[in-house]
Motif scaffolding. Structure first.
Motif, PDB file in Angstrom:
ATOM      1  N   MET A   1      11.736   5.440  -1.962  1.00 14.25           N
ATOM      2  CA  MET A   1      10.367   4.933  -1.778  1.00 14.25           C
ATOM      3  C   MET A   1      10.176   3.540  -2.378  1.00 14.25           C
ATOM      4  O   MET A   1       9.656   2.644  -1.735  1.00 14.25           O
ATOM      5  CB  MET A   1       9.379   5.883  -2.489  1.00 14.25           C
TER       6      MET A   1
ATOM      7  N   LYS B   1      12.515   1.472  -3.135  1.00 13.89           N
ATOM      8  CA  LYS B   1      13.403   0.555  -2.400  1.00 13.89           C
ATOM      9  C   LYS B   1      12.743   0.103  -1.099  1.00 13.89           C
ATOM     10  O   LYS B   1      12.759  -1.064  -0.750  1.00 13.89           O
ATOM     11  CB  LYS B   1      14.741   1.259  -2.083  1.00 13.89           C
ATOM     12  N   LYS B   2      12.145   1.061  -0.399  1.00 10.76           N
ATOM     13  CA  LYS B   2      11.479   0.737   0.868  1.00 10.76           C
ATOM     14  C   LYS B   2      10.303  -0.225   0.594  1.00 10.76           C
ATOM     15  O   LYS B   2      10.081  -1.179   1.354  1.00 10.76           O
ATOM     16  CB  LYS B   2      10.984   2.025   1.534  1.00 10.76           C
ATOM     17  N   ALA B   3       9.587   0.024  -0.495  1.00 10.99           N
ATOM     18  CA  ALA B   3       8.445  -0.844  -0.849  1.00 10.99           C
ATOM     19  C   ALA B   3       8.933  -2.271  -1.127  1.00 10.99           C
ATOM     20  O   ALA B   3       8.338  -3.246  -0.653  1.00 10.99           O
ATOM     21  CB  ALA B   3       7.716  -0.276  -2.062  1.00 10.99           C
TER      22      ALA B   3
ATOM     23  N   LYS C   1      11.560  -3.695   0.061  1.00 11.48           N
ATOM     24  CA  LYS C   1      11.979  -4.319   1.317  1.00 11.48           C
ATOM     25  C   LYS C   1      10.771  -4.778   2.130  1.00 11.48           C
ATOM     26  O   LYS C   1      10.779  -5.860   2.722  1.00 11.48           O
ATOM     27  CB  LYS C   1      12.859  -3.331   2.124  1.00 11.48           C
ATOM     28  N   PHE C   2       9.731  -3.951   2.164  1.00 11.86           N
ATOM     29  CA  PHE C   2       8.496  -4.358   2.859  1.00 11.86           C
ATOM     30  C   PHE C   2       8.014  -5.712   2.330  1.00 11.86           C
ATOM     31  O   PHE C   2       7.640  -6.591   3.093  1.00 11.86           O
ATOM     32  CB  PHE C   2       7.397  -3.297   2.637  1.00 11.86           C
TER      33      PHE C   2
ATOM     34  N   ASP D   1      10.226  -8.527   3.390  1.00 18.68           N
ATOM     35  CA  ASP D   1      10.066  -8.780   4.825  1.00 18.68           C
ATOM     36  C   ASP D   1       8.701  -9.397   5.152  1.00 18.68           C
ATOM     37  O   ASP D   1       8.343  -9.534   6.329  1.00 18.68           O
ATOM     38  CB  ASP D   1      10.213  -7.467   5.617  1.00 18.68           C
TER      39      ASP D   1
ATOM     40  N   LYS E   1       5.731  -8.082   4.470  1.00 17.77           N
ATOM     41  CA  LYS E   1       4.680  -7.104   4.789  1.00 17.77           C
ATOM     42  C   LYS E   1       3.976  -6.657   3.503  1.00 17.77           C
ATOM     43  O   LYS E   1       4.262  -7.172   2.415  1.00 17.77           O
ATOM     44  CB  LYS E   1       5.293  -5.926   5.544  1.00 17.77           C
TER      45      LYS E   1
ATOM     46  N   VAL F   1       2.305  -3.752   0.630  1.00 18.23           N
ATOM     47  CA  VAL F   1       2.519  -2.455  -0.021  1.00 18.23           C
ATOM     48  C   VAL F   1       1.288  -2.104  -0.854  1.00 18.23           C
ATOM     49  O   VAL F   1       0.847  -2.910  -1.675  1.00 18.23           O
ATOM     50  CB  VAL F   1       3.765  -2.491  -0.943  1.00 18.23           C
TER      51      VAL F   1
ATOM     52  N   GLU G   1      11.647  -4.267  -8.168  1.00 22.74           N
ATOM     53  CA  GLU G   1      12.442  -4.026  -6.962  1.00 22.74           C
ATOM     54  C   GLU G   1      12.172  -5.100  -5.902  1.00 22.74           C
ATOM     55  O   GLU G   1      13.091  -5.588  -5.238  1.00 22.74           O
ATOM     56  CB  GLU G   1      12.121  -2.626  -6.414  1.00 22.74           C
TER      57      GLU G   1
ATOM     58  N   PHE H   1       2.810  -0.427   3.764  1.00 26.52           N
ATOM     59  CA  PHE H   1       3.511   0.760   3.258  1.00 26.52           C
ATOM     60  C   PHE H   1       2.723   1.277   2.055  1.00 26.52           C
ATOM     61  O   PHE H   1       2.399   0.516   1.138  1.00 26.52           O
ATOM     62  CB  PHE H   1       4.932   0.396   2.850  1.00 26.52           C
TER      63      PHE H   1
ATOM     64  N   LEU I   1       2.762   3.291  -1.156  1.00 24.58           N
ATOM     65  CA  LEU I   1       3.716   3.803  -2.136  1.00 24.58           C
ATOM     66  C   LEU I   1       3.073   4.987  -2.865  1.00 24.58           C
ATOM     67  O   LEU I   1       2.179   4.801  -3.688  1.00 24.58           O
ATOM     68  CB  LEU I   1       4.072   2.679  -3.116  1.00 24.58           C
TER      69      LEU I   1
END
Ligand code: TXA
Ligand code: MG
Length: 319
Positions: free
Chosen positions: A1, A3-5, A7-8, A11, A13, A15, A121, A156, A158
């Motif tokens: 989670m 990690k995905k945040a 990356k968002f 990119d 985007k 969070v 992150e 996203f 979190l």
């Protein structure tokens, strides 16, 4: 989670993430397009600058010029619910959209581990206002955030736990770009607490002109859709109630029981009232919208300690 945040953010985007004050809607503070997405998602006026979130004083020092006083405030209260306004450093790298054209910057190190892990992150400073549509009540739990942004593919959310923001009010904002520090927005860390901790630091009282410093601090703010009536001693017809301590707004004028009432803190604890304020206002507002309610009557809340910040938010909500 996490990690995905991260990356968002990289990119470009957004969070939504938990903090100890309220939930934030974050973007890479060095990416102008990403910051503009925050303004679009919230319908926030472009002249309302964002707070920049970092994880250490060292990182903050790459962005803002710290005076001795500013540094002492940061050392005493970070991580924690206070944002410090400083002159912006040349080559800070912060996107112009996040600063709304000011040559100062508001910086904060939040005191919630998931927020710190997320910022680390992402590897960027995070520009973040509260995660709510502009002028509505700030979110203090994940369901508040979901109610606003669940359908936005650019955001996203979190949600590692069911965290309820422990302070429940937005951070105190203190301006240290002036000869004496000035509180621009009241919060859980009061002028009194700062002067107690840092005995020789004088804090100038805020005045109406301090609003100019913070162009985004329009008076009506933090507001439910339903009108609010403050310092109520009794209930009028078609009102629901927000009580505090032993206040007893529970009977309508005709002596029939009120359909809905909540108590911010039955024991009269102001910190608990601050924690509950926004979620209770949301519950009352949701009830009012679906029932025949004309306004929310709020009992008097003492203007001491964090009660000053609670009254500030209620006054803005009622304006
Ligand atoms: O607790 C908080 O501060 C939360 C969490 C997410 O950290 N954030 C928050 O952000 O409340 P927001 O955007 O809802 O409120 C930020 C306030 C605005 O009133 C803005 O005008 C002020 O901070 N602000 C930002 N930069 C400023 C600056 N350079 N000078 C004066 N005020 C500033
Ligand atoms: Mg806000």
């Amino acid at each position: 989670m996490i990690k995905k945040a991260g990356k968002f953010i990289r990119d470009g985007k957004l969070v939504a993430f938990p903090t100890e004050t309220v939930y934030g809607l974050g973007a890479d503070a060095t990416n102008n397009d990403a910051c503009l997405k925050i303004f679009a998602a919230k319908k926030r006026p472009a002249n309302n600058p964002l707070i920049i979130h970092v994880t250490t004083l060292e990182q903050a020092q790459n962005i803002g010029e710290f005076s001795k006083t500013a540094k002492r405030i940061a050392q005493a209260f970070w991580p924690g619910p206070i944002s410090i306004v400083l002159p912006l450093k040349v080559n800070s790298g912060i996107a112009p959209a996040a600063l709304a054209g000011l040559n100062t910057v508001a910086l904060r190190v939040p005191a919630y581990q998931i927020a710190l892990d997320f910022i680390n992150e992402a590897g960027r400073p995070i520009a973040a206002p509260s995660a709510n549509p502009s002028n509505y009540i700030s979110p203090t739990n994940i369901n508040h955030v979901r109610s606003h942004f669940i359908d936005n593919p650019e955001i996203f959310i979190l949600s590692l736990d069911d965290y309820q923001s422990s302070y429940g009010l937005e951070s105190t904002i203190i301006d240290t770009s002036t000869p004496y520090p000035i509180i621009l927005r009241e919060g859980s860390i009061t002028a009194e607490i700062i002067s107690q901790e840092l005995k020789d630091i004088k804090i100038a009282p805020s005045t109406s002109s301090t609003a100019i410093k913070s162009p985004g601090m329009f008076f009506r703010h933090y507001a439910p859709i339903t009108p609010i009536r403050l310092n109520a001693c009794y209930l009028e017809k078609e009102e629901i109630a927000l009580n505090f301590g032993n206040s007893n707004l529970c009977l309508r004028a005709q002596n029939t029981a009120v359909s809905f009432s909540l108590n911010l803190s039955p024991t009269g604890d102001l910190a608990q009232a601050a924690t509950n304020l926004y979620s209770y206002l949301r519950m009352l507002d949701d009830y009012a919208i679906t029932h025949h309610v004309c306004s929310i009557a709020v009992a008097t809340i003492p203007r001491i300690g964090v009660g000053v910040a609670i009254n500030d938010r209620l006054n803005r909500a009622a304006a």
